[in-house]
Design an enzyme around this catalytic site. Structure first.
Site, PDB file in Angstrom:
ATOM      1  N   GLY C  10       0.961  -1.362  -0.007  1.00 18.59           N
ATOM      2  CA  GLY C  10      -0.046  -0.015  -0.193  1.00 18.59           C
ATOM      3  C   GLY C  10       0.701   1.381  -0.069  1.00 18.59           C
ATOM      4  O   GLY C  10       1.751   1.243   0.595  1.00 18.59           O
ATOM      5  N   GLU C 103       5.751  -6.008   5.309  1.00 14.95           N
ATOM      6  CA  GLU C 103       5.641  -7.034   5.837  1.00 14.95           C
ATOM      7  C   GLU C 103       6.058  -8.057   4.491  1.00 14.95           C
ATOM      8  O   GLU C 103       6.884  -8.747   4.273  1.00 14.95           O
ATOM      9  CB  GLU C 103       4.442  -7.642   6.277  1.00 14.95           C
ATOM     10  CG  GLU C 103       4.651  -8.763   7.233  1.00 14.95           C
ATOM     11  CD  GLU C 103       3.308  -9.088   7.861  1.00 14.95           C
ATOM     12  OE1 GLU C 103       2.392  -8.643   7.977  1.00 14.95           O
ATOM     13  OE2 GLU C 103       3.387 -10.230   8.501  1.00 14.95           O
ATOM     14  N   ILE C 126       1.912   2.298   7.098  1.00 10.79           N
ATOM     15  CA  ILE C 126       1.067   3.148   7.924  1.00 10.79           C
ATOM     16  C   ILE C 126       0.913   2.590   9.152  1.00 10.79           C
ATOM     17  O   ILE C 126       0.576   3.374  10.290  1.00 10.79           O
ATOM     18  CB  ILE C 126      -0.143   3.190   6.983  1.00 10.79           C
ATOM     19  CG1 ILE C 126      -0.146   3.681   5.616  1.00 10.79           C
ATOM     20  CG2 ILE C 126      -1.407   3.695   8.010  1.00 10.79           C
ATOM     21  CD1 ILE C 126      -0.123   5.632   5.748  1.00 10.79           C
ATOM     22  N   ASP C 127       0.658   1.314   9.276  1.00 14.60           N
ATOM     23  CA  ASP C 127       0.198   0.697  10.556  1.00 14.60           C
ATOM     24  C   ASP C 127       1.126   0.569  11.735  1.00 14.60           C
ATOM     25  O   ASP C 127       0.660   0.450  13.077  1.00 14.60           O
ATOM     26  CB  ASP C 127      -0.343  -0.879  10.205  1.00 14.60           C
ATOM     27  CG  ASP C 127      -1.572  -0.847   9.224  1.00 14.60           C
ATOM     28  OD1 ASP C 127      -2.195   0.339   9.127  1.00 14.60           O
ATOM     29  OD2 ASP C 127      -1.711  -1.610   8.856  1.00 14.60           O
ATOM     30  N   ARG C 162     -25.082  12.826  20.026  1.00 21.34           N
ATOM     31  CA  ARG C 162     -24.736  11.558  19.190  1.00 21.34           C
ATOM     32  C   ARG C 162     -23.493  10.965  19.475  1.00 21.34           C
ATOM     33  O   ARG C 162     -22.454  11.671  19.590  1.00 21.34           O
ATOM     34  CB  ARG C 162     -25.118  11.687  17.806  1.00 21.34           C
ATOM     35  CG  ARG C 162     -26.420  11.908  17.191  1.00 21.34           C
ATOM     36  CD  ARG C 162     -26.001  11.713  15.934  1.00 21.34           C
ATOM     37  NE  ARG C 162     -27.319  12.174  15.361  1.00 21.34           N
ATOM     38  CZ  ARG C 162     -27.427  12.698  13.979  1.00 21.34           C
ATOM     39  NH1 ARG C 162     -26.120  12.501  13.304  1.00 21.34           N
ATOM     40  NH2 ARG C 162     -28.456  13.143  13.315  1.00 21.34           N
ATOM     41  N   ARG C 171      -5.561  -3.399  10.570  1.00 20.06           N
ATOM     42  CA  ARG C 171      -5.987  -4.984  10.487  1.00 20.06           C
ATOM     43  C   ARG C 171      -5.659  -5.630  11.795  1.00 20.06           C
ATOM     44  O   ARG C 171      -6.370  -6.178  12.378  1.00 20.06           O
ATOM     45  CB  ARG C 171      -5.685  -5.534   9.116  1.00 20.06           C
ATOM     46  CG  ARG C 171      -6.714  -5.214   8.232  1.00 20.06           C
ATOM     47  CD  ARG C 171      -6.475  -5.971   6.940  1.00 20.06           C
ATOM     48  NE  ARG C 171      -6.776  -5.047   5.784  1.00 20.06           N
ATOM     49  CZ  ARG C 171      -8.113  -4.856   5.133  1.00 20.06           C
ATOM     50  NH1 ARG C 171      -8.988  -5.465   5.869  1.00 20.06           N
ATOM     51  NH2 ARG C 171      -8.448  -4.176   4.534  1.00 20.06           N
ATOM     52  N   ARG C 265     -23.472   7.127  14.186  1.00 20.75           N
ATOM     53  CA  ARG C 265     -23.157   7.221  12.799  1.00 20.75           C
ATOM     54  C   ARG C 265     -21.621   6.884  12.994  1.00 20.75           C
ATOM     55  O   ARG C 265     -20.612   7.037  13.997  1.00 20.75           O
ATOM     56  CB  ARG C 265     -23.359   8.623  12.355  1.00 20.75           C
ATOM     57  CG  ARG C 265     -24.666   8.915  12.058  1.00 20.75           C
ATOM     58  CD  ARG C 265     -25.083   8.099  10.967  1.00 20.75           C
ATOM     59  NE  ARG C 265     -26.778   8.316  10.563  1.00 20.75           N
ATOM     60  CZ  ARG C 265     -27.703   7.601  11.143  1.00 20.75           C
ATOM     61  NH1 ARG C 265     -27.289   6.730  12.017  1.00 20.75           N
ATOM     62  NH2 ARG C 265     -28.862   7.981  10.689  1.00 20.75           N
ATOM     63  N   ILE C 272      -8.120   8.366   2.791  1.00 20.11           N
ATOM     64  CA  ILE C 272      -7.588   9.756   3.070  1.00 20.11           C
ATOM     65  C   ILE C 272      -6.513   9.498   4.090  1.00 20.11           C
ATOM     66  O   ILE C 272      -5.721  10.545   4.395  1.00 20.11           O
ATOM     67  CB  ILE C 272      -8.463  10.786   3.216  1.00 20.11           C
ATOM     68  CG1 ILE C 272      -9.296  10.419   4.634  1.00 20.11           C
ATOM     69  CG2 ILE C 272      -9.348  10.970   2.245  1.00 20.11           C
ATOM     70  CD1 ILE C 272     -10.195  11.532   5.206  1.00 20.11           C
ATOM     71  N   GLN C 273      -6.576   8.518   4.855  1.00 21.03           N
ATOM     72  CA  GLN C 273      -5.387   8.265   5.868  1.00 21.03           C
ATOM     73  C   GLN C 273      -3.886   8.065   5.159  1.00 21.03           C
ATOM     74  O   GLN C 273      -3.074   7.910   5.910  1.00 21.03           O
ATOM     75  CB  GLN C 273      -5.569   7.183   6.733  1.00 21.03           C
ATOM     76  CG  GLN C 273      -6.594   7.295   7.876  1.00 21.03           C
ATOM     77  CD  GLN C 273      -7.255   6.106   8.277  1.00 21.03           C
ATOM     78  OE1 GLN C 273      -6.583   5.340   9.260  1.00 21.03           O
ATOM     79  NE2 GLN C 273      -8.234   5.473   7.835  1.00 21.03           N
TER      80      GLN C 273
END
Lengths: 341, 341, 341, 341
Positions: C10, C103, C126-127, C162, C171, C265, C272-273
């Site tokens: 990614g 990875e 990213i993660d 809310r 993930r 919601r 976008i991240q």
């Protein structure tokens, strides 16, 4: 003079700017007293109030949302709704009510005005679809947020050679999609006012890749495919026992993927478009609306809505804001999408 | 048809949007050819050109500045300037010239138009002081940048119980100061249109501290103190043998410090106000100006400048843009600063 | 010496910074030649190349994504994949390959290293779940984007009373959720490492409203409800014939709404991240990784991955990055969520 | 247990995050009471206090500056300063004092610790020059602000073919200049640790223009020209009777202009570098420092300062933070500026 204020409908950057403008000039110039009604029309219906003085409104300009809270309550759909409002306004000694809101809130205000309640309206809508004003606050902030998201998506689309779809707000009018799409250099902009053809979108996607760039498609949540484009195909279920699609953007992504073979993803901007600190345009516009609204009160000019005409703040009849939805004219859509698509 | 484009004067977010709009529609719709002239009027004077095609203009919308370069060259101050321009335009086979710029650039364009050169103007100014258009692109970006700076300064002012001054652009008109000051919730806004009293500013500073908040003062670079306020006191020299003051903001800071005893600092925003990626408002406006400019060329409507009137793009006589400076009306200044100051 | 570079997996803000660092020092200091392989491992598999020189890499630091393109192609899953890569590297005269990826990409690099290909790895995710490095570039940018979104959602949550849910990437590891949740002052943070109880989340929501504030819940896309929490209820179909739920965030929103009665919601931040211009932290880190990677090449220190240890750039064995997933330690999750939740 | 907190020195994004972390865990986990001392060491000197409870600290994480106020007061320079502090702490029933600040504030804390006052320190500096911690909060925010300003200046420099100088904070250490310069792709970075040659800077400027790009120079406010470079030339006076130069950046601009002929401008970022909402990195780091500081109090581990070592929060002796200034190592400066300059 004692004045009530309420904010109704979806929240919107700039609501606090109006409240601050009204209260600041109202106290400093005219010596009025203010009562904040909480949560839209629920406030006067149920006599939910909060005090509003200079100290309360001083620091709120840069804050998104509304310090008064909001709701979608409609007193005309409640039993004795109007009577309860009139009674509560009388009990609180309210002479005039300033209602800040969109189609629904101002629709109620218009009816109350006809029933003898002294009302001033201030238009509010992210979607920019209220009539008789060039712009409403919140729209500019929203378009900038969407544009920044599109700016970010370009690099991902190009790195992965993938179409990316951004679903923005706009159930009935495509203003956010049009402006953020143009500003974000989107290949393709789909709005509620003009039914779209999935096949043309797919042709578009393929032509973009042919020129070596990756397409970004901006779609308003209310955009509608042409007749015949709707399919009800069996969707695979995920681990939670439901399909992976939600709105029109996800649907279009699945269609493009099926028809072109390009893996396609949709990002739904959702609530981040309506939250947070307002842009400069919206801070200035909401402040000016607030100042003019209280001036209108002082001049006894009731039943009016504040409006932006060019660079001037005007007052127009309340009813004129909601009698027709301000949608994107076909020429504007056509011109801008013909060349930049 | 062969069309030349140039950008003159200080750079401004949105210049590239105009270029892209002009070239994209010009090629796709009308099949025109384009020549970019480099560095303002220096380009046609010295035959400095660059090619402009769809691929060149495709990715430039989000880029600040101008891909054509800019300068403040004025051909009417050069020997045979006009003749050289006419000759170079003829040599390059240019039928029409689109000039994007402010007072000076459009002033030259107006004179060339009178001398028979086919010219279309597009207004550009950070300062928003061109007449006969509601806004020019660049202004909105600039105001947002200044507002964000002011937002940041509030926390420092309050943590240190110090007045802070922000000097923004605006030599002759206070639009940036007014809008960013209002949007940034500045205590005090000083603009070229209204001479300021240092004593009143100092009173203001003291009254702010009395209410427990710290004052932010926004001053346009062209703001002028009242007669009698100017002092020439001996300033201490720093390690480099010069005084620590530069512009009006620093001067005012020293005055406030002397007169109130509060340590006061000035931040001069400078060039960061005019650089970088344009806001959504400026990307849309510049794109629309570009599309309309090339349409005007196609319709042979020369000697005109593009303008924003409400939400419409209009064409106005070139001369009307520069015949008078659009300054901040006293009522707008007065109203907004009376209540929020 | 002739060096190949590829980026796999990614896209991630900072990839271009590494490419620029490698190429700039490689050419200026060592006089190396460079070949860019396009689209991850697909590049050396299919001999897809692009030239890489100083002019190409000069302007790319601030650009998100990767100028080399990316893919998830795995040569070990292709017929004769490894042989084709070896052949293509030989044909192109490549001495060393620098692989920038997560990875999967580094897993391939590790195996190729074992097979005698000279490889240097640069970690990208990213993660933030690669082992043996304090941070990877892209993570900081991503956390800031998510934080800004959460900042915006607070005002909407409070205006409408809310609960709002934000689904962020992650993930298998909850780093983005943890950091953006803490930074964004989220009430409740749900990560893959710790199964969550819907009932406790609902209690939490109710307790928040009891104190007068509105809860924001940050959930990683890989968060998992406790056993027994999964339900397969009949969901209403929308106009397109599918249910309105997509991922875990939407699922949780429906659960909260059912169990507490509060309209809830979810906003899925999605791509976008991972797009757009990198933060300062990621620009500096990726630049330093690039400089160190080419130094490692020069020193013949192959089979290594660049890593951040404290403020130093270290080199660690390639295999050590992927042998274990770096997840959020329970103590860090527990401490931070106990107090700020 | 009753605990006092104070914040000293220049304000810094993240101060409120520490306060919130300390108070939140202190009350929820340990049941402590808190007293906020106002305006740095002035607070305990003059018994200026404010209450600190959960409701006060709940909404402050995203706010820049410090809700406690700050000052540069040094009790060791006041008559009976230490005695007055001890007396006031006793009067208020304070068992432990948590001091959040930089070199000066922590220097005082170290001395008080030696005199028997129970003190815990939390390091704070925009400049990142405190020893024995990888980073301090505020630095990352500051670097991002400076980087964004540099990003904006690039387009102006290139449109006008001008060198632009950005003067950033850093009196004794060049960390902000180094990181923002690298992140902002500055041509040339000048820091206090390495004397610079004006002639080399001018050569640099000329070489940049020769390659068709425009140079951005980042200079720390404390950067020093080589011996012999200092000149005291007669500067022209402006309308207010003073010269147009202020700090080192303006001085360098004048030198470059004189020596190269290129019109050169300097932007001094000033206070906008230290104000406003913190970055995600700084919000997380300050929160973790706060949690660890109160844990240290609970464990009776006094005389310590919180520090970041890799990804862990460590406790180091208070004295170790200020015994030596953490400056930019020559190798880091050399490496990064050699290649990207």
């Amino acid at each position: 003079m004692r004045i009530g204020i309420l904010t109704g409908g979806g929240d919107c950057p700039g609501l606090n700017g109006v409240i601050r403008g009204v209260v600041t000039k109202g106290i400093k110039e005219y010596g009025y007293e203010f009562v904040g009604f909480r949560d839209g029309w629920k406030g006067p219906l149920e006599a939910l109030t909060m005090p509003l003085d200079l100290a309360t409104v001083k620091p709120i300009l840069a804050k998104g949302g509304t310090i008064l809270g909001s709701s979608r309550t409609n007193p005309f759909k409640m039993e004795n709704g109007v009577e309860r409002i009139k009674q509560n306004l009388a009990d609180q000694g309210i002479d005039v009510l300033i209602a800040i809101g969109g189609e629904d809130t101002l629709g109620v205000a218009t009816k109350l005005d006809a029933l003898g309640v002294k009302v001033i309206g201030v238009p509010k809508t992210i979607d920019n679809d209220l009539n008789n004003t060039d712009f409403t606050f919140g729209f500019d902030t929203s378009v900038n947020i969407a544009m920044e998201a599109i700016d970010r998506l370009h690099t991902t689309a190009e790195s992965h050679h993938r179409p990316l779809i951004v679903e923005v707000m706009g159930r009935h009018a495509g203003w956010i999609a049009l402006h953020s799409g143009v500003a974000g250099d989107a290949a393709c902009i789909l709005i509620p006012e003009v039914k779209f053809s999935v096949d043309k979108v797919c042709e578009y996607v393929k032509s973009r890749f042919a020129t070596g760039t990756a397409p970004i498609i901006v779609i308003a949540e209310g955009a509608i495919p042409q007749d015949g484009d709707m399919i009800t195909k069996d969707q695979p279920l995920d681990a939670f026992g439901h399909v992976q699609l939600s709105g029109i953007g996800d649907w279009l992504a699945a269609e493009i993927e099926t028809k072109t073979g390009y893996q396609t993803r949709c990002t739904v901007l959702g609530h981040i478009q309506r939250g947070g600190t307002p842009s400069a345009f919206d801070r200035v516009l909401s402040s000016r609306f607030g100042l003019e609204a209280i001036t209108a009160v002082h001049e006894g000019d009731f039943g009016k809505m504040m409006a932006l005409h060019g660079t001037k703040i005007a007052r127009v009849p309340l009813a004129s804001a909601t009698d027709v939805l301000k949608t994107v004219p076909f020429e504007r859509y056509e011109e801008i999408t013909s060349f930049f698509g």
